[in-house]
Write a protein that holds these residues in place. Structure first.
Motif, PDB file in Angstrom:
ATOM      1  N   GLY A 155      78.621  -5.105   9.364  1.00 24.32           N
ATOM      2  CA  GLY A 155      78.131  -5.487   9.845  1.00 24.32           C
ATOM      3  C   GLY A 155      78.882  -6.322  10.444  1.00 24.32           C
ATOM      4  N   PRO A 156      78.623  -7.586  10.561  1.00 27.17           N
ATOM      5  CA  PRO A 156      79.575  -8.667  11.109  1.00 27.17           C
ATOM      6  C   PRO A 156      80.731  -8.053  11.036  1.00 27.17           C
ATOM      7  N   GLY A 157      81.609  -9.055  12.236  1.00 23.45           N
ATOM      8  CA  GLY A 157      83.592  -9.096  11.231  1.00 23.45           C
ATOM      9  C   GLY A 157      84.213  -8.059  10.862  1.00 23.45           C
ATOM     10  N   ASN A 159      82.727  -6.875   7.496  1.00 24.10           N
ATOM     11  CA  ASN A 159      81.625  -6.944   6.357  1.00 24.10           C
ATOM     12  C   ASN A 159      80.668  -5.050   6.498  1.00 24.10           C
ATOM     13  N   VAL A 193      71.431  -2.425  11.185  1.00 25.14           N
ATOM     14  CA  VAL A 193      72.021  -3.778  12.012  1.00 25.14           C
ATOM     15  C   VAL A 193      71.655  -4.174  13.363  1.00 25.14           C
ATOM     16  N   THR A 196      73.483  -7.395  18.154  1.00 28.68           N
ATOM     17  CA  THR A 196      74.461  -8.448  17.878  1.00 28.68           C
ATOM     18  C   THR A 196      74.790  -8.087  16.019  1.00 28.68           C
ATOM     19  N   GLY A 197      74.992  -7.715  15.573  1.00 31.09           N
ATOM     20  CA  GLY A 197      75.847  -7.800  14.190  1.00 31.09           C
ATOM     21  C   GLY A 197      74.872  -8.678  14.100  1.00 31.09           C
ATOM     22  N   LYS A 198      74.139  -9.391  13.843  1.00 35.13           N
ATOM     23  CA  LYS A 198      73.826 -11.050  13.448  1.00 35.13           C
ATOM     24  C   LYS A 198      72.589 -10.813  12.152  1.00 35.13           C
ATOM     25  N   ASP A 220      69.837 -12.373   7.582  1.00 34.67           N
ATOM     26  CA  ASP A 220      71.156 -12.825   8.568  1.00 34.67           C
ATOM     27  C   ASP A 220      72.330 -11.566   8.123  1.00 34.67           C
ATOM     28  N   GLY A 222      75.321 -11.685   8.179  1.00 27.91           N
ATOM     29  CA  GLY A 222      76.600 -12.720   7.451  1.00 27.91           C
ATOM     30  C   GLY A 222      76.585 -12.707   6.482  1.00 27.91           C
TER      31      GLY A 222
END
Length: 310
Positions: A155-157, A159, A193, A196-198, A220, A222
């Motif tokens: 995921g984003p960051g 995660n 995912v 964009t990872g969002k 989401d 995140g």
């Protein structure tokens, strides 16, 4: 053996055709893609790539049905052809390369590797050594035989998201901690995912007598918050999702056959409908697999391999 690992650009004689809004590339047998084959022990069934290597899970035989399925991680260096293996990992079910590490999800009865129903191990991508680094996932509904594992995605960051049974887990790779379970209303069968990872997408089979055969949700990435869901598919039992830059591609079985449809992000409206058998590469006997690499949708089953604009 590992085979048909493609590299480079399509052959010069490749032709491009349009199929209901998605352009597909086809090549004849006389102009095959460049391939290389490297001998490897077993048949890797789950693959991941990153850091210049390809990784797979090789299933190993068990002595009794009550034991967790054993697997080993295999690493292939495409440049040199070198192959290396991890120690046996009982219950290894999914893997992903993220944040410079290889992450392996283990689910099953208590063993020397995990005692909490599930654990996520962080392996050195070169040595395949875990060095004791793991994250326990408090799986609450795992029965043995184990709950189905939908997979693990980045995921984003820092995660990761893991899907086990009806539950989602968010893993912080920096602190080696997990949040969850986040209970869904489906037996999860697929995760993806978007580029964009969002956005996190899940596929699953509805639970209970009135449960839909296939439910697809957008969340989401995140927080895991549910944004929209749909269940309008002629599927028989679950499915898989592959998120591209402008479409979500959903693959599922309809019986002896199956296919792939395209959904629009934000409202999951259908923009690429189900083809009838014989009309194109988006349908086929025994179903069609779909995965997205960069901006290319790759479709495959036992009879064909096709590429389309994702």
């Amino acid at each position: 053996a590992w085979g048909a690992m493609s590299a480079g650009t399509p052959p010069a004689s490749a032709t491009t055709t349009s199929s209901a809004g998605a352009s597909t590339t086809t090549t004849g047998r006389a102009t095959a893609w460049p391939t290389s084959t490297v001998a490897a022990e077993g048949n890797p069934g789950v693959l991941a790539a990153g850091g210049g290597s390809i990784y797979g899970l090789i299933p190993q035989a068990t002595t009794t049905p009550s034991q967790a399925p054993w697997a080993k991680v295999v690493r292939l260096d495409p440049a040199s052809g070198a192959v290396s293996y991890s120690p046996a990992l009982p219950g290894a079910s999914a893997l992903v390369y993220a944040d410079g590490w290889l992450w392996v999800l283990i689910v099953g009865p208590p063993s020397a590797y995990q005692h909490d129903g599930a654990a996520l191990f962080r392996l050195d991508p070169q040595s395949l050594d875990a060095n004791g680094k793991k994250v326990a996932l408090p799986v609450v509904d795992t029965q043995w035989p184990r709950a189905d594992v939908a997979g693990i995605v980045a995921g984003p960051g820092a995660n990761l998201w893991a899907g086990v049974g009806e539950d989602l887990y968010r893993i912080d790779t920096a602190s080696l901690s997990a949040e969850g379970p986040m209970r869904t209303t489906e037996e999860l069968t697929g995760l993806s995912v978007d580029p964009t990872g969002k956005l996190l997408y899940t596929a699953g089979q509805g639970i209970g007598p009135g449960g839909a055969p296939l439910v697809v949700s957008e969340r989401d990435a995140g927080t895991g918050r549910l944004l929209v869901r749909t269940s309008q598919f002629p599927a028989i039992a679950g499915g898989a999702v592959a998120a591209g830059p402008g479409r979500l591609w959903v693959s599922f079985r309809t019986g002896m056959a199956g296919g792939v449809v395209g959904l629009r992000p934000s409202d999951l409206g259908q923009v690429k409908g189900m083809e009838s058998l014989g009309e194109g590469p988006f349908s086929g006997m025994q179903g069609v697999g779909a995965t997205v690499s960069a901006q290319t949708l790759i479709l495959s089953n036992g009879q064909f391999l096709a590429c389309a604009d994702a």
